[in-house]
Design an enzyme around this catalytic site. Structure first.
Site, PDB file in Angstrom:
ATOM      1  N   GLY A 121       0.841  -1.170   0.000  1.00 30.29           N
ATOM      2  CA  GLY A 121       0.000   0.000   0.000  1.00 30.29           C
ATOM      3  C   GLY A 121       0.883   1.229   0.000  1.00 30.29           C
ATOM      4  N   CYS A 122       0.803   2.042   1.001  1.00 31.63           N
ATOM      5  CA  CYS A 122       1.666   3.193   1.265  1.00 31.63           C
ATOM      6  C   CYS A 122       1.034   4.520   0.868  1.00 31.63           C
ATOM      7  CB  CYS A 122       3.024   3.083   0.598  1.00 31.63           C
ATOM      8  SG  CYS A 122       3.904   1.564   1.015  1.00 31.63           S
ATOM      9  N   THR A 123       1.354   5.529   1.675  1.00 27.49           N
ATOM     10  CA  THR A 123       1.000   6.910   1.402  1.00 27.49           C
ATOM     11  C   THR A 123       2.250   7.747   1.625  1.00 27.49           C
ATOM     12  OG1 THR A 123      -1.274   6.576   2.181  1.00 27.49           O
ATOM     13  CG2 THR A 123      -0.477   8.854   2.037  1.00 27.49           C
ATOM     14  N   ASP A 141       2.779   0.466   4.083  1.00 24.51           N
ATOM     15  CA  ASP A 141       1.728  -0.529   4.315  1.00 24.51           C
ATOM     16  C   ASP A 141       2.087  -1.808   3.572  1.00 24.51           C
ATOM     17  OD1 ASP A 141       0.443   1.645   5.465  1.00 24.51           O
ATOM     18  OD2 ASP A 141      -0.835   2.005   3.726  1.00 24.51           O
ATOM     19  N   ARG A 302      -7.902   6.976   1.173  1.00 24.15           N
ATOM     20  CA  ARG A 302      -6.642   7.545   1.653  1.00 24.15           C
ATOM     21  C   ARG A 302      -6.310   8.867   0.968  1.00 24.15           C
ATOM     22  NH1 ARG A 302      -2.395   3.358   0.390  1.00 24.15           N
ATOM     23  NH2 ARG A 302      -3.865   2.968  -1.309  1.00 24.15           N
TER      24      ARG A 302
END
Length: 359
Positions: A121-123, A141, A302
């Site tokens: 995932g990741c932001t 993530d 998100r």
């Protein structure tokens, strides 16, 4: 190939908590002497982990996603590691495998998991405040969050006692997904879901026979470590246009005004470079796991929650504390979030990584 799917619920946006560092635990931080022989340099970090426990946890992770074709490929790589992988990666992987008493092929698998699985995932956010400071923050993530929290470390890569660059990594990994070169640039990697498992294997094979293509996490470490990429612009050029094995998003921040960008990568080159642009009011760029010119799935909030929170804070008030609050919002921080890293190349002492438990 695994595809990461978040189950999101509509939760009100709240910026009030946590306060700075409240209830957060920093990842352990160690230094590594890169002047040592490649097979020995990670021992100062690895010695803090129990060998048998690590080996048991690692094999449980491997067994959950490895297949016959992948293992056959890894056995080939392991049999001629120095031929297939460039320095210093072959020697470092061999040394880590020896320390944990594991097969070299197993450690190769662990080091190539992004290129093989393309799952995550990741932001990531890069922002410029009203005084011209560049701030960079990211959530990582992934599957197995509990295991990866146990393996998360901050490593200062040092030569002659001086830190050349800093990275947040997982024990056993020699590549980098989050890093900072002091007074030059910061970088984080987000997954871009594109292609099939056959595409992955073909590109991995191409990387093995060509010194012009590199694995994704090695690409970031190369950029951090090379003197010819010791500026924002030179690092951006390498990360955008040097061929590699997997599509992704590189989020990069610098030290000067407008030095911030999201690089949308295909396997061989960038398809888009989205930069800070104050003249059009773009004082921050926020990337999750979708091309910024496309709408994310309706179930993934998100991006919308993150953008709304950043605009609510505003350019005058933005700093790492505020960005931590954004990355702590429900959904932005979620059950798969392993860690949050805060960094600024112009303020290298601000680099910090915190474990997250966002259930």
């Amino acid at each position: 190939m695994w595809r990461l799917s978040f189950i999101f619920l509509a939760i009100p946006l709240v910026l009030g908590s946590p306060t700075w560092n409240e209830g957060l635990t920093k990842a352990p931080r160690y230094s590594m002497n890169i002047d040592l022989p490649e097979e020995e340099r990670w021992e100062s970090v690895l010695q803090h982990w129990n060998v048998s426990e690590y080996r048991e946890m690692a094999r449980a992770v491997f067994d959950s996603f490895v297949n016959k074709e992948t293992m056959q490929l890894l056995e080939i790589i392991a049999g001629s590691l120095d031929y297939y992988l460039p320095s210093p990666y072959a020697g470092e992987i061999r040394g880590i495998a020896k320390f944990f008493q594991m097969d070299v092929g197993e450690m190769v698998l662990y080091n190539l998991f992004y290129d093989i699985t393309l799952s995550g995932g990741c932001t990531s956010i890069v922002a410029q405040d009203s005084k011209g400071n560049i701030w960079h923050a990211r959530n990582w993530d992934y599957y197995f969050p509990a295991t990866l929290r146990n393996w998360t470390v901050v490593v200062d890569f040092q030569s002659h006692g001086k830190t050349l660059y800093t990275a947040t990594s997982f024990i056993g990994q020699v590549g980098v997904f989050t890093g900072q070169r002091p007074n030059a640039f910061t970088v984080s990697l987000n997954e871009r879901d594109e292609g099939t498992i056959l595409d992955d294997m073909i590109q991995i094979l191409k990387a093995l026979i060509s010194d012009k293509t590199v694995f994704t996490s090695f690409q970031i470490r190369d950029a951090l470590s090379r003197n010819d990429t010791a500026t924002f612009d030179s690092a951006l050029q390498r990360l955008a246009y040097h061929p590699e094995t997997a599509p992704n998003y590189y989020i990069i921040g610098g030290v000067k005004s407008t030095e911030g960008a999201v690089i949308t990568r295909a396997r061989l080159t960038a398809v888009d470079v989205w930069r800070l642009d104050l003249s059009s009011g773009r004082w921050f760029v926020l990337e999750t796991n979708y091309d910024h010119w496309k709408s994310p799935p309706k179930w993934d909030y998100r991006r919308s929650h993150g953008n709304k929170a950043m605009n609510a804070i505003g350019q005058d008030a933005i700093d790492l504390e505020a960005m931590l609050k954004v990355l702590s919002l429900p959904l932005v921080c979620n059950p798969m979030t392993v860690y949050t890293t805060l960094m600024s190349a112009a303020h290298p002492s601000s680099y910090a990584t915190f474990f997250r438990h966002c259930d």
